[in-house]
Design a protein around this motif. Sequence first.
Motif, PDB file in Angstrom:
ATOM      1  N   SER A 197      49.285 -40.620  48.329  1.00 16.50           N
ATOM      2  CA  SER A 197      50.052 -41.684  47.619  1.00 16.50           C
ATOM      3  C   SER A 197      49.190 -42.715  46.790  1.00 16.50           C
ATOM      4  CB  SER A 197      51.167 -42.476  48.448  1.00 16.50           C
ATOM      5  OG  SER A 197      50.598 -43.174  49.305  1.00 16.50           O
ATOM      6  N   GLU A 198      47.731 -42.924  47.447  1.00 15.60           N
ATOM      7  CA  GLU A 198      47.100 -43.799  46.923  1.00 15.60           C
ATOM      8  C   GLU A 198      45.898 -43.281  46.156  1.00 15.60           C
ATOM      9  OE1 GLU A 198      48.312 -44.375  50.537  1.00 15.60           O
ATOM     10  OE2 GLU A 198      49.576 -45.221  49.187  1.00 15.60           O
ATOM     11  N   LYS A 199      45.943 -42.072  46.108  1.00 10.64           N
ATOM     12  CA  LYS A 199      44.635 -41.485  45.305  1.00 10.64           C
ATOM     13  C   LYS A 199      44.914 -41.927  43.584  1.00 10.64           C
ATOM     14  CE  LYS A 199      43.866 -37.478  48.006  1.00 10.64           C
ATOM     15  NZ  LYS A 199      43.767 -35.868  48.185  1.00 10.64           N
ATOM     16  N   GLY A 200      43.759 -42.281  43.134  1.00 13.44           N
ATOM     17  CA  GLY A 200      43.687 -42.851  41.648  1.00 13.44           C
ATOM     18  C   GLY A 200      44.130 -44.341  41.613  1.00 13.44           C
ATOM     19  N   ARG A 201      44.674 -44.870  42.467  1.00  8.85           N
ATOM     20  CA  ARG A 201      45.343 -46.443  42.238  1.00  8.85           C
ATOM     21  C   ARG A 201      44.445 -47.233  43.296  1.00  8.85           C
ATOM     22  NH1 ARG A 201      50.150 -48.232  43.811  1.00  8.85           N
ATOM     23  NH2 ARG A 201      50.124 -46.469  45.606  1.00  8.85           N
ATOM     24  N   PHE A 202      43.772 -46.660  44.504  1.00 12.32           N
ATOM     25  CA  PHE A 202      43.234 -47.457  45.222  1.00 12.32           C
ATOM     26  C   PHE A 202      41.583 -46.928  45.429  1.00 12.32           C
ATOM     27  CE2 PHE A 202      46.840 -48.916  48.315  1.00 12.32           C
ATOM     28  CZ  PHE A 202      47.741 -49.173  47.149  1.00 12.32           C
ATOM     29  N   ALA A 203      40.919 -47.899  45.828  1.00  9.85           N
ATOM     30  CA  ALA A 203      39.583 -47.748  45.907  1.00  9.85           C
ATOM     31  C   ALA A 203      38.866 -48.581  47.116  1.00  9.85           C
ATOM     32  CB  ALA A 203      38.504 -47.916  44.791  1.00  9.85           C
ATOM     33  N   ILE A 204      38.390 -47.613  48.089  1.00  8.30           N
ATOM     34  CA  ILE A 204      37.629 -48.411  49.458  1.00  8.30           C
ATOM     35  C   ILE A 204      36.406 -48.411  49.109  1.00  8.30           C
ATOM     36  CG2 ILE A 204      37.773 -46.063  50.662  1.00  8.30           C
ATOM     37  CD1 ILE A 204      38.156 -47.611  53.204  1.00  8.30           C
ATOM     38  N   SER A 205      35.707 -49.640  49.604  1.00  6.02           N
ATOM     39  CA  SER A 205      34.190 -49.528  49.395  1.00  6.02           C
ATOM     40  C   SER A 205      33.606 -50.455  50.450  1.00  6.02           C
ATOM     41  CB  SER A 205      33.836 -50.056  48.032  1.00  6.02           C
ATOM     42  OG  SER A 205      34.351 -51.316  47.805  1.00  6.02           O
ATOM     43  N   ARG A 206      32.444 -50.551  50.720  1.00  9.58           N
ATOM     44  CA  ARG A 206      31.940 -51.263  51.638  1.00  9.58           C
ATOM     45  C   ARG A 206      30.377 -51.904  51.270  1.00  9.58           C
ATOM     46  NH1 ARG A 206      31.420 -47.763  56.827  1.00  9.58           N
ATOM     47  NH2 ARG A 206      30.487 -49.571  57.812  1.00  9.58           N
ATOM     48  N   ASP A 207      30.055 -53.169  51.812  1.00 10.38           N
ATOM     49  CA  ASP A 207      28.934 -53.693  51.529  1.00 10.38           C
ATOM     50  C   ASP A 207      28.371 -53.700  52.635  1.00 10.38           C
ATOM     51  OD1 ASP A 207      26.759 -55.351  51.146  1.00 10.38           O
ATOM     52  OD2 ASP A 207      27.715 -56.452  49.405  1.00 10.38           O
ATOM     53  N   ASN A 208      27.424 -52.993  53.367  1.00 11.66           N
ATOM     54  CA  ASN A 208      26.618 -53.216  54.579  1.00 11.66           C
ATOM     55  C   ASN A 208      25.751 -54.285  54.573  1.00 11.66           C
ATOM     56  OD1 ASN A 208      28.260 -50.634  55.479  1.00 11.66           O
ATOM     57  ND2 ASN A 208      26.605 -49.409  55.082  1.00 11.66           N
ATOM     58  N   ALA A 209      25.352 -54.656  53.708  1.00 16.70           N
ATOM     59  CA  ALA A 209      24.545 -55.802  53.632  1.00 16.70           C
ATOM     60  C   ALA A 209      25.093 -57.162  54.280  1.00 16.70           C
ATOM     61  CB  ALA A 209      23.697 -56.224  52.541  1.00 16.70           C
ATOM     62  N   LYS A 210      26.651 -57.138  53.661  1.00 13.94           N
ATOM     63  CA  LYS A 210      27.340 -58.457  54.003  1.00 13.94           C
ATOM     64  C   LYS A 210      28.576 -58.281  54.939  1.00 13.94           C
ATOM     65  CE  LYS A 210      27.071 -60.147  49.292  1.00 13.94           C
ATOM     66  NZ  LYS A 210      28.264 -60.344  47.912  1.00 13.94           N
ATOM     67  N   ASN A 211      28.508 -56.895  55.732  1.00 12.57           N
ATOM     68  CA  ASN A 211      29.234 -56.673  56.527  1.00 12.57           C
ATOM     69  C   ASN A 211      30.698 -56.790  56.167  1.00 12.57           C
ATOM     70  OD1 ASN A 211      27.258 -56.409  58.188  1.00 12.57           O
ATOM     71  ND2 ASN A 211      27.530 -57.721  59.661  1.00 12.57           N
ATOM     72  N   ILE A 212      31.097 -56.271  55.005  1.00 11.29           N
ATOM     73  CA  ILE A 212      32.531 -56.404  54.476  1.00 11.29           C
ATOM     74  C   ILE A 212      33.115 -54.886  54.032  1.00 11.29           C
ATOM     75  CG2 ILE A 212      33.698 -57.497  52.729  1.00 11.29           C
ATOM     76  CD1 ILE A 212      31.989 -60.042  52.822  1.00 11.29           C
ATOM     77  N   LEU A 213      34.170 -54.854  54.367  1.00  9.28           N
ATOM     78  CA  LEU A 213      34.767 -53.709  53.722  1.00  9.28           C
ATOM     79  C   LEU A 213      35.843 -54.212  52.774  1.00  9.28           C
ATOM     80  CD1 LEU A 213      35.646 -50.662  54.118  1.00  9.28           C
ATOM     81  CD2 LEU A 213      37.442 -51.551  55.628  1.00  9.28           C
ATOM     82  N   TYR A 214      36.011 -53.365  51.600  1.00  4.43           N
ATOM     83  CA  TYR A 214      37.050 -53.893  50.493  1.00  4.43           C
ATOM     84  C   TYR A 214      38.154 -52.820  50.257  1.00  4.43           C
ATOM     85  CZ  TYR A 214      33.281 -57.044  49.406  1.00  4.43           C
ATOM     86  OH  TYR A 214      32.329 -58.147  49.071  1.00  4.43           O
ATOM     87  N   LEU A 215      39.183 -53.046  49.957  1.00  3.50           N
ATOM     88  CA  LEU A 215      40.158 -52.146  49.542  1.00  3.50           C
ATOM     89  C   LEU A 215      40.596 -52.745  47.916  1.00  3.50           C
ATOM     90  CD1 LEU A 215      41.701 -49.678  49.818  1.00  3.50           C
ATOM     91  CD2 LEU A 215      43.568 -51.077  50.760  1.00  3.50           C
ATOM     92  N   GLN A 216      40.216 -52.091  46.949  1.00  5.08           N
ATOM     93  CA  GLN A 216      40.591 -52.594  45.493  1.00  5.08           C
ATOM     94  C   GLN A 216      42.027 -51.761  45.400  1.00  5.08           C
ATOM     95  OE1 GLN A 216      39.480 -54.795  43.097  1.00  5.08           O
ATOM     96  NE2 GLN A 216      41.383 -54.222  42.198  1.00  5.08           N
ATOM     97  N   MET A 217      43.003 -52.557  44.984  1.00  2.00           N
ATOM     98  CA  MET A 217      44.475 -51.991  44.650  1.00  2.00           C
ATOM     99  C   MET A 217      44.831 -52.366  43.277  1.00  2.00           C
ATOM    100  SD  MET A 217      46.249 -52.667  48.410  1.00  2.00           S
ATOM    101  CE  MET A 217      46.532 -54.539  48.061  1.00  2.00           C
ATOM    102  N   ASN A 218      45.200 -51.021  42.626  1.00  2.00           N
ATOM    103  CA  ASN A 218      45.425 -51.099  41.230  1.00  2.00           C
ATOM    104  C   ASN A 218      46.851 -50.686  40.820  1.00  2.00           C
ATOM    105  OD1 ASN A 218      43.064 -52.434  40.573  1.00  2.00           O
ATOM    106  ND2 ASN A 218      41.961 -50.445  40.288  1.00  2.00           N
TER     107      ASN A 218
END
Length: 123
Positions: free
Chosen positions: A63-84
């Motif tokens: 249900s999230e394919k194409g709308r959400f994007a998960i990413s991570r910044d290992n230098a900053k120790n942060i995980l993201y979820l972009q939701m469109n």
Amino acid sequence: QVQLVESGGGLVQAGGSLRLSCAASGRTFRMYAMGWFRQAPGKEREFVAAINWTGTRTYYADSEKGRFAISRDNAKNILYLQMNNLKREDTATYYCATGSRSYYNEPTDLDSWGQGTQVTVSP
């Protein structure tokens, strides 16, 4: 012991966007797979997305394919979820999660949780 703190939730109109963040501490962030789950009122917690330790492989619920994007910044120790293109049915508490493996195979791999951040999508 890992600590996960989510942020970025809020109230948004249908069709809008939000970016969730998860700050991790307590262990070497870059070594472990991470993911996002959500739980709506009266429903069970469900898998949203996951990412392997390097960020080179990502996984999504259908249900999230194409709308959400998960990413991570290992230098900053942060995980993201972009939701469109958010929909009312995306309204839920969103949880960051991690486990004990570098690679992701299935949702049960992720068994340590943050406290969650609320996302509310209005008509």
